[in-house]
Write a protein that holds these residues in place. Structure first.
Motif, PDB file in Angstrom:
ATOM      1  N   VAL A 146      12.753  -2.891  -6.256  1.00 62.91           N
ATOM      2  CA  VAL A 146      13.301  -2.719  -4.905  1.00 62.91           C
ATOM      3  C   VAL A 146      13.912  -4.025  -4.409  1.00 62.91           C
ATOM      4  CG1 VAL A 146      12.775  -2.057  -2.535  1.00 62.91           C
ATOM      5  CG2 VAL A 146      11.534  -0.983  -4.433  1.00 62.91           C
ATOM      6  N   PRO A 147      15.200  -4.034  -4.061  1.00 59.79           N
ATOM      7  CA  PRO A 147      15.811  -5.239  -3.481  1.00 59.79           C
ATOM      8  C   PRO A 147      15.254  -5.486  -2.084  1.00 59.79           C
ATOM      9  CG  PRO A 147      17.477  -3.695  -4.302  1.00 59.79           C
ATOM     10  CD  PRO A 147      16.182  -2.960  -4.257  1.00 59.79           C
ATOM     11  N   GLY A 148      14.896  -6.728  -1.807  1.00 60.09           N
ATOM     12  CA  GLY A 148      14.387  -7.087  -0.488  1.00 60.09           C
ATOM     13  C   GLY A 148      15.464  -7.743   0.355  1.00 60.09           C
ATOM     14  N   ALA A 170       0.831  -1.202   0.000  1.00 58.72           N
ATOM     15  CA  ALA A 170       0.000   0.000   0.000  1.00 58.72           C
ATOM     16  C   ALA A 170       0.867   1.255   0.000  1.00 58.72           C
ATOM     17  CB  ALA A 170      -0.930  -0.001   1.216  1.00 58.72           C
ATOM     18  N   ARG A 171       1.932   1.241   0.799  1.00 55.69           N
ATOM     19  CA  ARG A 171       2.817   2.402   0.838  1.00 55.69           C
ATOM     20  C   ARG A 171       3.522   2.605  -0.501  1.00 55.69           C
ATOM     21  NH1 ARG A 171       8.429   2.821   4.183  1.00 55.69           N
ATOM     22  NH2 ARG A 171       9.068   4.869   3.382  1.00 55.69           N
ATOM     23  N   ALA A 172       3.929   1.486  -1.127  1.00 53.96           N
ATOM     24  CA  ALA A 172       4.593   1.584  -2.431  1.00 53.96           C
ATOM     25  C   ALA A 172       3.663   2.196  -3.465  1.00 53.96           C
ATOM     26  CB  ALA A 172       5.065   0.209  -2.888  1.00 53.96           C
ATOM     27  N   ARG A 173       2.390   1.786  -3.435  1.00 54.97           N
ATOM     28  CA  ARG A 173       1.422   2.356  -4.378  1.00 54.97           C
ATOM     29  C   ARG A 173       1.248   3.851  -4.138  1.00 54.97           C
ATOM     30  NH1 ARG A 173      -1.249  -2.703  -3.598  1.00 54.97           N
ATOM     31  NH2 ARG A 173      -2.497  -1.833  -1.901  1.00 54.97           N
ATOM     32  N   GLU A 174       1.168   4.244  -2.867  1.00 55.06           N
ATOM     33  CA  GLU A 174       0.984   5.664  -2.543  1.00 55.06           C
ATOM     34  C   GLU A 174       2.178   6.502  -3.000  1.00 55.06           C
ATOM     35  OE1 GLU A 174       0.365   5.772   1.629  1.00 55.06           O
ATOM     36  OE2 GLU A 174      -1.660   4.914   1.545  1.00 55.06           O
ATOM     37  N   GLU A 175       3.388   5.934  -2.895  1.00 53.98           N
ATOM     38  CA  GLU A 175       4.599   6.684  -3.241  1.00 53.98           C
ATOM     39  C   GLU A 175       5.018   6.490  -4.693  1.00 53.98           C
ATOM     40  OE1 GLU A 175       7.393   7.678  -0.697  1.00 53.98           O
ATOM     41  OE2 GLU A 175       6.450   7.050   1.158  1.00 53.98           O
ATOM     42  N   GLY A 176       4.230   5.705  -5.448  1.00 55.13           N
ATOM     43  CA  GLY A 176       4.543   5.510  -6.854  1.00 55.13           C
ATOM     44  C   GLY A 176       5.789   4.671  -7.081  1.00 55.13           C
ATOM     45  N   ILE A 177       6.019   3.675  -6.229  1.00 50.27           N
ATOM     46  CA  ILE A 177       7.216   2.845  -6.327  1.00 50.27           C
ATOM     47  C   ILE A 177       6.859   1.491  -6.919  1.00 50.27           C
ATOM     48  CG2 ILE A 177       9.029   1.682  -5.006  1.00 50.27           C
ATOM     49  CD1 ILE A 177       8.879   3.971  -2.995  1.00 50.27           C
ATOM     50  N   ASP A 178       7.632   1.053  -7.895  1.00 46.51           N
ATOM     51  CA  ASP A 178       7.483  -0.268  -8.489  1.00 46.51           C
ATOM     52  C   ASP A 178       8.295  -1.249  -7.642  1.00 46.51           C
ATOM     53  OD1 ASP A 178       7.375  -2.539  -9.978  1.00 46.51           O
ATOM     54  OD2 ASP A 178       8.066  -1.629 -11.853  1.00 46.51           O
ATOM     55  N   ARG A 234      11.903 -10.926   0.789  1.00 48.11           N
ATOM     56  CA  ARG A 234      10.720 -10.161   1.173  1.00 48.11           C
ATOM     57  C   ARG A 234      11.102  -8.715   1.441  1.00 48.11           C
ATOM     58  NH1 ARG A 234       7.845  -9.395   5.927  1.00 48.11           N
ATOM     59  NH2 ARG A 234       9.166 -10.828   7.073  1.00 48.11           N
ATOM     60  N   ILE A 235      10.247  -7.797   0.956  1.00 46.88           N
ATOM     61  CA  ILE A 235      10.522  -6.356   1.041  1.00 46.88           C
ATOM     62  C   ILE A 235       9.864  -5.788   2.285  1.00 46.88           C
ATOM     63  CG2 ILE A 235      10.247  -4.135  -0.116  1.00 46.88           C
ATOM     64  CD1 ILE A 235      10.026  -5.739  -2.752  1.00 46.88           C
ATOM     65  N   SER A 236      10.629  -5.053   3.046  1.00 49.59           N
ATOM     66  CA  SER A 236      10.123  -4.434   4.267  1.00 49.59           C
ATOM     67  C   SER A 236      10.022  -2.923   4.088  1.00 49.59           C
ATOM     68  CB  SER A 236      11.072  -4.743   5.432  1.00 49.59           C
ATOM     69  OG  SER A 236      12.329  -4.106   5.211  1.00 49.59           O
ATOM     70  N   HIS A 237       9.455  -2.282   5.099  1.00 43.79           N
ATOM     71  CA  HIS A 237       9.399  -0.814   5.068  1.00 43.79           C
ATOM     72  C   HIS A 237      10.808  -0.231   5.072  1.00 43.79           C
ATOM     73  CE1 HIS A 237       5.098  -0.069   5.432  1.00 43.79           C
ATOM     74  NE2 HIS A 237       5.029  -1.103   6.261  1.00 43.79           N
ATOM     75  N   GLY A 238      11.733  -0.890   5.769  1.00 43.63           N
ATOM     76  CA  GLY A 238      13.118  -0.428   5.772  1.00 43.63           C
ATOM     77  C   GLY A 238      13.743  -0.487   4.386  1.00 43.63           C
ATOM     78  N   ASP A 239      13.381  -1.524   3.612  1.00 44.80           N
ATOM     79  CA  ASP A 239      13.888  -1.623   2.248  1.00 44.80           C
ATOM     80  C   ASP A 239      13.377  -0.462   1.396  1.00 44.80           C
ATOM     81  OD1 ASP A 239      15.254  -3.990   2.777  1.00 44.80           O
ATOM     82  OD2 ASP A 239      13.475  -5.202   2.377  1.00 44.80           O
ATOM     83  N   LEU A 240      12.099  -0.095   1.607  1.00 40.74           N
ATOM     84  CA  LEU A 240      11.557   1.058   0.886  1.00 40.74           C
ATOM     85  C   LEU A 240      12.302   2.330   1.274  1.00 40.74           C
ATOM     86  CD1 LEU A 240       7.670   0.627   0.878  1.00 40.74           C
ATOM     87  CD2 LEU A 240       9.270   0.223  -0.976  1.00 40.74           C
ATOM     88  N   ASP A 241      12.559   2.485   2.578  1.00 41.06           N
ATOM     89  CA  ASP A 241      13.288   3.679   3.028  1.00 41.06           C
ATOM     90  C   ASP A 241      14.666   3.750   2.385  1.00 41.06           C
ATOM     91  OD1 ASP A 241      11.169   4.369   4.647  1.00 41.06           O
ATOM     92  OD2 ASP A 241      11.996   3.381   6.430  1.00 41.06           O
ATOM     93  N   ASN A 242      15.361   2.609   2.357  1.00 38.84           N
ATOM     94  CA  ASN A 242      16.703   2.591   1.760  1.00 38.84           C
ATOM     95  C   ASN A 242      16.651   2.878   0.268  1.00 38.84           C
ATOM     96  OD1 ASN A 242      17.822   1.959   4.243  1.00 38.84           O
ATOM     97  ND2 ASN A 242      17.764  -0.250   3.887  1.00 38.84           N
ATOM     98  N   SER A 263      18.495   6.029  -1.346  1.00 38.20           N
ATOM     99  CA  SER A 263      19.649   5.770  -2.208  1.00 38.20           C
ATOM    100  C   SER A 263      19.501   6.346  -3.597  1.00 38.20           C
ATOM    101  CB  SER A 263      19.891   4.259  -2.320  1.00 38.20           C
ATOM    102  OG  SER A 263      18.799   3.636  -2.983  1.00 38.20           O
ATOM    103  N   GLY A 264      18.372   7.000  -3.859  1.00 45.71           N
ATOM    104  CA  GLY A 264      18.270   7.708  -5.137  1.00 45.71           C
ATOM    105  C   GLY A 264      17.234   7.191  -6.088  1.00 45.71           C
ATOM    106  N   GLY A 265      16.184   6.540  -5.598  1.00 50.60           N
ATOM    107  CA  GLY A 265      15.094   6.170  -6.493  1.00 50.60           C
ATOM    108  C   GLY A 265      14.533   7.424  -7.122  1.00 50.60           C
ATOM    109  N   ILE A 266      14.351   7.450  -8.430  1.00 53.70           N
ATOM    110  CA  ILE A 266      13.908   8.646  -9.152  1.00 53.70           C
ATOM    111  C   ILE A 266      12.540   8.382  -9.731  1.00 53.70           C
ATOM    112  CG2 ILE A 266      14.417  10.245 -11.030  1.00 53.70           C
ATOM    113  CD1 ILE A 266      17.358   9.470 -10.708  1.00 53.70           C
ATOM    114  N   GLN A 267      11.557   9.221  -9.401  1.00 53.70           N
ATOM    115  CA  GLN A 267      10.204   9.005  -9.894  1.00 53.70           C
ATOM    116  C   GLN A 267      10.072   9.526 -11.307  1.00 53.70           C
ATOM    117  OE1 GLN A 267       7.035   9.533  -7.184  1.00 53.70           O
ATOM    118  NE2 GLN A 267       5.622  10.235  -8.728  1.00 53.70           N
ATOM    119  N   GLN A 268       9.613   8.650 -12.221  1.00 50.43           N
ATOM    120  CA  GLN A 268       9.406   9.005 -13.620  1.00 50.43           C
ATOM    121  C   GLN A 268       8.073   8.448 -14.047  1.00 50.43           C
ATOM    122  OE1 GLN A 268      12.727   7.306 -15.645  1.00 50.43           O
ATOM    123  NE2 GLN A 268      14.109   8.943 -15.069  1.00 50.43           N
TER     124      GLN A 268
END
Length: 417
Positions: A151-153, A139-147, A159-167, A171-176
């Motif tokens: 994302v490495p888990g 749900a958080r990934a959808r809200e932030e527009g993250i595929d 498995r991907i955690s909230h910490g993985d999303l934060d990292n 680390s430079g995820g660029i929204q396009q």
């Protein structure tokens, strides 16, 4: 048609089973790849299970609240082509329909290792492997527009955690386009050789040697466009199709008759300007290999249709690579145009050693004041650059105004004297 069985994935944490907590589909539903099928709960987290195929749901492998063994069939889907079940699947280990107490059999003692345990590392997923994550993470990934596929888990089985999303974000995820993607740090080395090198050298020479002055003037093209359409209709299939270029070539021929200093080549090393009697018009042409400038030689001697045929011949030869050297040399003045991609204004670079270039910008309908009201008119801007060492601003302006007059009253193009 085939049957594809999707099994409960290993969600890590050393567990052997998980509780089925939610179905997102039912038998008969059509699903697409990546659609969420179900949610399961481990001791520590809830995980959504996506579909790896598209097709129709045939059978659900369990009921809500049921404990399911890792690797047991979660769902069967009818797919196009072959599935992954070629015969009646063997019965999986019995699953319990109601939650039960934990097994009392103690787990085996862990094997002691003298080596230190390495910290968890991000798991790289192969193509087609679906990311595992809790519903809240999805749900958080959808809200932030993250595929999440990007994302490495670091959790078990990737498995991907909230910490993985934060990292990932830090680390430079660029929204396009609404999807967050990682930085592309690749660098491709392309040597500047062949025609591209020649173009680079010519452009650098022109800008370095020639102090440019550019004049922009708007031209009403309605009368010329009406004439062009009428002539093309009258001679359809009999003569070359008329574009704007033959008319502009004709206008240049008439304009330089009064100002021969603009139909010239300047040898700046010798300090000599050569005024040419023949008007040799270069036509800047984009080709797969780069920019070419084939030349319509002695445009002053050709009719409207002669020049139209020559422009078409040269453009075709330039694009297919069959153009001859003599067709690329000897220009005395150049036309450049980006056609329908053109802008409102450009600042053309002079084709050294020439002293003038005529730039054609895109044509569009604009409101024009006729003295009483605004009227829609077909307008086009001309952007003309001149070598200010040998062409004064006044002479440049006179030349541009002459082109404007001839194009706005195209009958004058055909009047002798």
């Amino acid at each position: 048609m085939g049957v594809f069985a999707i099994r409960l994935p290993d969600v890590g944490e050393g567990i052997a089973e998980a509780e089925l907590t939610e179905w997102h589909v039912k038998p008969g539903d059509l699903v697409r790849e990546d659609d969420i099928l179900a949610a399961v709960m481990t001791d520590k987290a809830a995980v959504e299970v996506p579909s790896s195929v598209s097709g129709k749901v045939l059978e659900l492998g369990g009921e809500i609240g049921q404990m399911m063994a890792i690797g047991s069939v979660l769902i069967r889907i009818e797919v196009e082509g072959e599935g992954n079940e070629t015969e009646t699947p063997a019965e999986v280990a019995p699953t319990r329909s109601e939650p039960v107490e934990k097994e009392t059999t103690p787990p085996p003692e862990p094997v002691q290792s003298e080596e230190p345990v390495a910290a968890a590392k991000p798991v790289s997923r192969t193509n087609g492997t679906k990311p595992l994550a809790a519903p809240s993470v999805r749900a958080r990934a959808r809200e932030e527009g993250i595929d999440l596929r990007q994302v490495p888990g670091t959790g078990p089985a990737g498995r991907i955690s909230h910490g993985d999303l934060d990292n990932w974000i830090a680390s430079g995820g660029i929204q396009q386009g609404g999807v967050t993607r990682g930085r592309n740090t690749g660098v491709e080395e392309v040597r500047v050789i062949g025609m591209r090198r020649k173009i680079a050298e010519k452009m650098a020479l022109s800008k370095r040697q020639i102090p440019h002055i550019t004049i922009v003037e708007e031209v009403e093209m309605s009368a010329l466009e009406d004439l062009r359409a009428a002539l093309n209709k009258k001679h359809a299939g009999e003569r070359a199709k008329l574009t704007l270029l033959p008319f502009l070539i004709r206008a240049i021929v008439e304009a330089v008759r009064e100002q021969p200093g603009l139909n010239a080549r300047f040898d700046d090393e010798a300090g000599v300007i050569y005024h040419h009697g023949g008007v040799h018009v270069g036509i800047a042409t984009q080709t797969p290999q780069g920019l070419n400038v084939p030349v319509v030689h002695h445009a002053e001697a050709g009719s409207l249709w002669d020049n139209a045929s020559e422009v078409a011949r040269l453009a075709e030869a330039a694009r297919d690579g069959s153009i001859k050297r003599e067709d690329l040399t000897g220009g005395t003045i150049t036309i450049t145009s980006l056609g329908p991609l053109g802008a409102l204004v450009t600042t053309p670079i002079i084709n050294h050693p020439e002293v003038a270039i005529v730039g054609v910008n895109k044509m569009q309908i604009r409101p024009v004041w006729d003295g009483q009201q605004f009227q829609p008119r077909k307008m086009m801007n001309l952007s003309c650059s001149f070598d200010h060492r040998v062409v004064d601003g006044w002479d440049a302006a006179v030349f541009v105004q002459k082109l404007k007059t001839l194009l706005e009253t195209p009958a004058m193009l055909f009047v002798e004297g």
